[in-house]
Write a protein that holds these residues in place. Sequence first.
Motif, mmCIF file in Angstrom:
data_model
loop_
_atom_site.group_PDB
_atom_site.id
_atom_site.type_symbol
_atom_site.label_atom_id
_atom_site.label_comp_id
_atom_site.label_asym_id
_atom_site.label_seq_id
_atom_site.Cartn_x
_atom_site.Cartn_y
_atom_site.Cartn_z
ATOM 1 N N ASP A 1 -14.543 -8.991 15.065
ATOM 2 C CA ASP A 1 -15.026 -9.145 13.699
ATOM 3 C C ASP A 1 -14.424 -8.071 12.792
ATOM 4 O OD1 ASP A 1 -16.336 -6.869 14.478
ATOM 5 O OD2 ASP A 1 -18.334 -7.779 14.518
ATOM 6 N N TRP A 2 -15.018 -7.903 11.608
ATOM 7 C CA TRP A 2 -14.449 -6.985 10.625
ATOM 8 C C TRP A 2 -14.480 -5.530 11.079
ATOM 9 C CZ3 TRP A 2 -17.172 -2.948 8.497
ATOM 10 C CH2 TRP A 2 -18.549 -2.966 8.648
ATOM 11 N N VAL A 3 -15.361 -5.211 12.021
ATOM 12 C CA VAL A 3 -15.453 -3.838 12.518
ATOM 13 C C VAL A 3 -14.116 -3.385 13.121
ATOM 14 C CG1 VAL A 3 -16.524 -2.354 14.281
ATOM 15 C CG2 VAL A 3 -17.941 -3.893 12.906
ATOM 16 N N VAL A 4 -13.454 -4.306 13.809
ATOM 17 C CA VAL A 4 -12.161 -3.982 14.426
ATOM 18 C C VAL A 4 -11.175 -3.504 13.367
ATOM 19 C CG1 VAL A 4 -10.236 -4.863 15.785
ATOM 20 C CG2 VAL A 4 -12.554 -5.740 16.186
ATOM 21 N N TRP A 5 -11.085 -4.266 12.289
ATOM 22 C CA TRP A 5 -10.097 -3.931 11.262
ATOM 23 C C TRP A 5 -10.549 -2.766 10.394
ATOM 24 C CZ3 TRP A 5 -5.782 -5.411 12.844
ATOM 25 C CH2 TRP A 5 -5.658 -6.604 13.557
ATOM 26 N N ALA A 6 -11.859 -2.587 10.232
ATOM 27 C CA ALA A 6 -12.355 -1.403 9.520
ATOM 28 C C ALA A 6 -11.988 -0.142 10.294
ATOM 29 C CB ALA A 6 -13.866 -1.488 9.337
ATOM 30 N N LEU A 7 -12.134 -0.199 11.629
ATOM 31 C CA LEU A 7 -11.759 0.935 12.468
ATOM 32 C C LEU A 7 -10.243 1.154 12.433
ATOM 33 C CD1 LEU A 7 -13.199 2.947 14.367
ATOM 34 C CD2 LEU A 7 -12.683 1.402 16.260
ATOM 35 N N TYR A 8 -9.511 0.048 12.434
ATOM 36 C CA TYR A 8 -8.044 0.118 12.394
ATOM 37 C C TYR A 8 -7.574 0.769 11.096
ATOM 38 C CZ TYR A 8 -3.165 -1.475 12.456
ATOM 39 O OH TYR A 8 -1.783 -1.532 12.421
ATOM 40 N N PHE A 9 -8.138 0.344 9.964
ATOM 41 C CA PHE A 9 -7.691 0.890 8.677
ATOM 42 C C PHE A 9 -8.217 2.304 8.451
ATOM 43 C CE2 PHE A 9 -6.769 -3.600 7.745
ATOM 44 C CZ PHE A 9 -5.478 -3.450 7.273
ATOM 45 N N ALA A 10 -9.358 2.639 9.051
ATOM 46 C CA ALA A 10 -9.823 4.030 8.997
ATOM 47 C C ALA A 10 -8.809 4.938 9.683
ATOM 48 C CB ALA A 10 -11.192 4.156 9.674
ATOM 49 N N ASN A 11 -8.345 4.495 10.840
ATOM 50 C CA ASN A 11 -7.336 5.275 11.563
ATOM 51 C C ASN A 11 -6.007 5.285 10.820
ATOM 52 O OD1 ASN A 11 -6.476 6.638 14.163
ATOM 53 N ND2 ASN A 11 -5.017 4.937 14.078
ATOM 54 N N LEU A 12 -5.665 4.168 10.171
ATOM 55 C CA LEU A 12 -4.419 4.100 9.397
ATOM 56 C C LEU A 12 -4.447 5.119 8.265
ATOM 57 C CD1 LEU A 12 -1.719 2.667 8.702
ATOM 58 C CD2 LEU A 12 -3.047 1.051 7.351
ATOM 59 N N CYS A 13 -5.554 5.179 7.521
ATOM 60 C CA CYS A 13 -5.673 6.139 6.416
ATOM 61 C C CYS A 13 -5.585 7.568 6.941
ATOM 62 C CB CYS A 13 -6.998 5.937 5.682
ATOM 63 S SG CYS A 13 -7.106 4.400 4.738
ATOM 64 N N TRP A 14 -6.275 7.826 8.033
ATOM 65 C CA TRP A 14 -6.258 9.167 8.623
ATOM 66 C C TRP A 14 -4.849 9.547 9.070
ATOM 67 C CZ3 TRP A 14 -7.225 10.296 14.325
ATOM 68 C CH2 TRP A 14 -7.277 11.677 14.561
ATOM 69 N N THR A 15 -4.148 8.612 9.708
ATOM 70 C CA THR A 15 -2.793 8.890 10.195
ATOM 71 C C THR A 15 -1.838 9.191 9.043
ATOM 72 O OG1 THR A 15 -3.155 7.412 12.082
ATOM 73 C CG2 THR A 15 -0.886 8.020 11.587
ATOM 74 N N VAL A 16 -1.899 8.393 7.982
ATOM 75 C CA VAL A 16 -1.019 8.639 6.827
ATOM 76 C C VAL A 16 -1.333 10.009 6.230
ATOM 77 C CG1 VAL A 16 -0.378 7.869 4.511
ATOM 78 C CG2 VAL A 16 -0.750 6.184 6.326
ATOM 79 N N ALA A 17 -2.608 10.389 6.210
ATOM 80 C CA ALA A 17 -2.989 11.696 5.671
ATOM 81 C C ALA A 17 -2.401 12.830 6.495
ATOM 82 C CB ALA A 17 -4.515 11.815 5.622
ATOM 83 N N TYR A 18 -2.602 12.794 7.817
ATOM 84 C CA TYR A 18 -2.104 13.925 8.610
ATOM 85 C C TYR A 18 -0.592 13.897 8.788
ATOM 86 C CZ TYR A 18 -2.360 11.154 13.079
ATOM 87 O OH TYR A 18 -2.212 10.236 14.090
ATOM 88 N N ASP A 19 0.023 12.715 8.772
ATOM 89 C CA ASP A 19 1.474 12.697 8.894
ATOM 90 C C ASP A 19 2.142 13.089 7.578
ATOM 91 O OD1 ASP A 19 3.439 12.271 10.983
ATOM 92 O OD2 ASP A 19 4.234 10.657 9.743
ATOM 93 N N THR A 20 1.435 12.939 6.476
ATOM 94 C CA THR A 20 1.948 13.464 5.209
ATOM 95 C C THR A 20 1.935 14.988 5.245
ATOM 96 O OG1 THR A 20 1.194 11.515 3.961
ATOM 97 C CG2 THR A 20 1.613 13.522 2.706
ATOM 98 N N GLN A 21 0.890 15.567 5.832
ATOM 99 C CA GLN A 21 0.866 17.023 6.020
ATOM 100 C C GLN A 21 2.064 17.459 6.866
ATOM 101 O OE1 GLN A 21 -2.970 17.428 7.886
ATOM 102 N NE2 GLN A 21 -4.056 17.686 5.947
ATOM 103 N N TYR A 22 2.341 16.680 7.902
ATOM 104 C CA TYR A 22 3.492 16.951 8.776
ATOM 105 C C TYR A 22 4.792 16.853 7.985
ATOM 106 C CZ TYR A 22 6.097 16.656 13.244
ATOM 107 O OH TYR A 22 6.936 16.874 14.301
#
Length: 294
Positions: free
Chosen positions: A170-191
């Motif tokens: 259900d939508w929880v899967v994609w909410a978790l996926y996009f939460a991780n996507l946002c987090w990854t873009v944030a920390y890889d931008t720091q990188y």
Amino acid sequence: MALTDHNNAQEINWNAYWRLMRADKPVGIYLLLWPCIWALWIASSGLPDLHILIVFVLGVILMRSAGCVINDYADRKVDGAVKRTSNRPLVSGELEPKQALRLFVILLFTAFLLVLTLSWQTVLMSIGGLILATIYPFMKRYTHLPQVVLGAAFGWSIPMAFVATQASFDWVVWALYFANLCWTVAYDTQYAMVDRDDDIKIGIKSTAILFGRFDKFIIAVLQCLTLILLTCISWHLQLSWVFDLALFVSLSLFAYQHYLIKERRREQCFKAFLHNHYVGLVIALGVVGHYSFF
């Protein structure tokens, strides 16, 4: 003497392979592993099958290693111009490009053998992860958003975990996926902020360059989106105060990262990037803690 020299050369060669896979720097494994743990525990309501858990943990290690190898292969002609990457094995000449490609294939093949022990649906989904992991290193030549592709690749274990455990998709899967996507873009931008000056000179693209003087603000927005999506998941699944506490601690950790990057110094930006390991760990503890005690 000749035998001794041969043995030393052999030892150095293995060390170069080890560093090519970035096995000496395990933070990348952690950043991949923690979201995988989130997904496995939520998908199984706290009781992941031991076989599935082992396959995913080993798969994370293998795929992260393969990603580092293909990244260094793609960047072998430009890494020498970047201070942080100038000593990598393909730049120093310790390994040849064909050796890197051979290792990449071996790692992918081993990971695929592991996935074959799971459901056929999971096997099919793994192809998407393979494609994302392979194309990511080349995206920095064509788009300023390679970090988004990396986030898509890093989070692919999340829908795979739900498919492997045959949980509802259900939508929880994609909410978790996009939460991780946002987090990854944030920390890889720091990188990427660490290498920004060098990347501009050699023509490599990144979100750090794209965001410019708004980099810190956009990182903060992405981190807030991560926490908002995770809060929505918490409300929907009725997770306990243990998970809410984990989100609060994560917010504090994000605040500390902004303290580190406030002057955009290379060393501090890199320290902020590494610090994200603790964010993923805290959230994982919140998920596991909830299902263990409630």
